[in-house]
Write an enzyme that holds these catalytic residues in place. Structure first.
Site, PDB file in Angstrom:
ATOM      1  N   SER A 169      32.135  39.020  45.232  1.00 51.31           N
ATOM      2  CA  SER A 169      33.360  38.833  44.446  1.00 51.31           C
ATOM      3  C   SER A 169      33.528  37.360  44.116  1.00 51.31           C
ATOM      4  O   SER A 169      33.061  36.495  44.854  1.00 51.31           O
ATOM      5  CB  SER A 169      34.571  39.312  45.246  1.00 51.31           C
ATOM      6  OG  SER A 169      35.766  39.118  44.517  1.00 51.31           O
ATOM      7  N   ASP A 184      35.873  47.663  46.121  1.00 50.19           N
ATOM      8  CA  ASP A 184      36.556  48.045  44.902  1.00 50.19           C
ATOM      9  C   ASP A 184      37.849  48.696  45.341  1.00 50.19           C
ATOM     10  O   ASP A 184      37.908  49.348  46.393  1.00 50.19           O
ATOM     11  CB  ASP A 184      35.724  48.991  44.030  1.00 50.19           C
ATOM     12  CG  ASP A 184      36.259  49.048  42.599  1.00 50.19           C
ATOM     13  OD1 ASP A 184      36.726  48.004  42.090  1.00 50.19           O
ATOM     14  OD2 ASP A 184      36.225  50.122  41.993  1.00 50.19           O
ATOM     15  N   TYR A 225      48.919  44.692  41.290  1.00 50.78           N
ATOM     16  CA  TYR A 225      50.118  45.530  41.214  1.00 50.78           C
ATOM     17  C   TYR A 225      51.105  45.281  42.366  1.00 50.78           C
ATOM     18  O   TYR A 225      52.092  46.006  42.505  1.00 50.78           O
ATOM     19  CB  TYR A 225      49.716  47.011  41.208  1.00 50.78           C
ATOM     20  CG  TYR A 225      48.909  47.421  40.001  1.00 50.78           C
ATOM     21  CD1 TYR A 225      49.531  47.809  38.820  1.00 50.78           C
ATOM     22  CD2 TYR A 225      47.514  47.407  40.037  1.00 50.78           C
ATOM     23  CE1 TYR A 225      48.790  48.189  37.712  1.00 50.78           C
ATOM     24  CE2 TYR A 225      46.763  47.784  38.933  1.00 50.78           C
ATOM     25  CZ  TYR A 225      47.412  48.173  37.770  1.00 50.78           C
ATOM     26  OH  TYR A 225      46.673  48.545  36.677  1.00 50.78           O
ATOM     27  N   ASP A 226      50.850  44.261  43.194  1.00 49.67           N
ATOM     28  CA  ASP A 226      51.697  43.999  44.364  1.00 49.67           C
ATOM     29  C   ASP A 226      53.201  43.935  44.049  1.00 49.67           C
ATOM     30  O   ASP A 226      53.999  44.447  44.831  1.00 49.67           O
ATOM     31  CB  ASP A 226      51.268  42.713  45.076  1.00 49.67           C
ATOM     32  CG  ASP A 226      49.957  42.863  45.832  1.00 49.67           C
ATOM     33  OD1 ASP A 226      49.427  43.998  45.914  1.00 49.67           O
ATOM     34  OD2 ASP A 226      49.452  41.845  46.334  1.00 49.67           O
TER      35      ASP A 226
END
Length: 191
Positions: free
Chosen positions: A7, A68, A150-151
């Protein structure tokens, strides 16, 4: 132990390093000179984690792990799911993704959702998968400024605030990625 984390997402790297502690040296793709945007063409979260880990093992030869994650919303039949990062387009814009999600749920009473992370580990010629899931709901508007993705609109079951309203240590204790990383750490420590 030195491991490559497949990543370049600085937020994910920070969360993982925070959880793994000093026993492990975690290197990013950038650290090994990999500037390729590894294709995520699988139709499952597990599949994409495996694709990324396989790519690093095949092209660089390092023991590595990849993750993922996806947000699965009941009222949207599991969407955005495997397409969570690209929900509003290929530029992976968190704000646009949240806007699209909130628009899709406008007027919807069923706001149940879950976050899911799968970590694929290649170690000593073997492959292992670790899965973390946290159930919760999608809030009607953004709350908080911490975290990423999306936290700001996800509140886990049993919590009174969004993931964006807690610090990294609190999030790691309850999040989908936190749960998967705990399994990874326990496995690595048993080796």
């Amino acid at each position: 132990m030195k491991l490559i984390f497949a990543s370049n997402n600085k937020n994910k790297i920070k969360e993982i390093k925070n959880q793994l502690g000093d026993d492990f040296e975690v290197l990013s793709l950038e650290d090994i000179g990999c500037n390729v945007d590894i294709p995520e063409t699988a139709d499952t979260i597990e599949g994409n984690a495996l694709l990324k880990a396989d790519f690093i093992k095949r092209h660089y030869g390092f023991d590595c792990f990849a993750d993922d994650s996806g947000l699965e919303v009941d009222a949207l039949d599991g969407a955005p799911g495997v397409y969570s990062a690209r929900y509003a387009g290929e530029d992976k814009n968190d704000e646009a993704n949240i806007d699209k999600l909130l628009d899709a749920l406008e007027g919807e009473t069923n706001r149940k959702a879950n976050f899911k992370t799968v970590i694929a580990l290649h170690l000593h010629g073997e492959q292992h998968l670790f899965t973390g899931i946290v159930d919760g709901e999608i809030l009607e508007k953004r709350q908080g400024v911490n975290g990423f993705g999306y936290d700001p609109v996800f509140k886990a079951d049993g919590m009174t605030v969004s993931f964006a309203e807690i610090d990294i240590n609190q999030k790691n204790a309850v999040s989908h990625r936190g749960k998967a990383v705990k399994q990874l750490v326990a496995f690595l420590q048993s080796k």
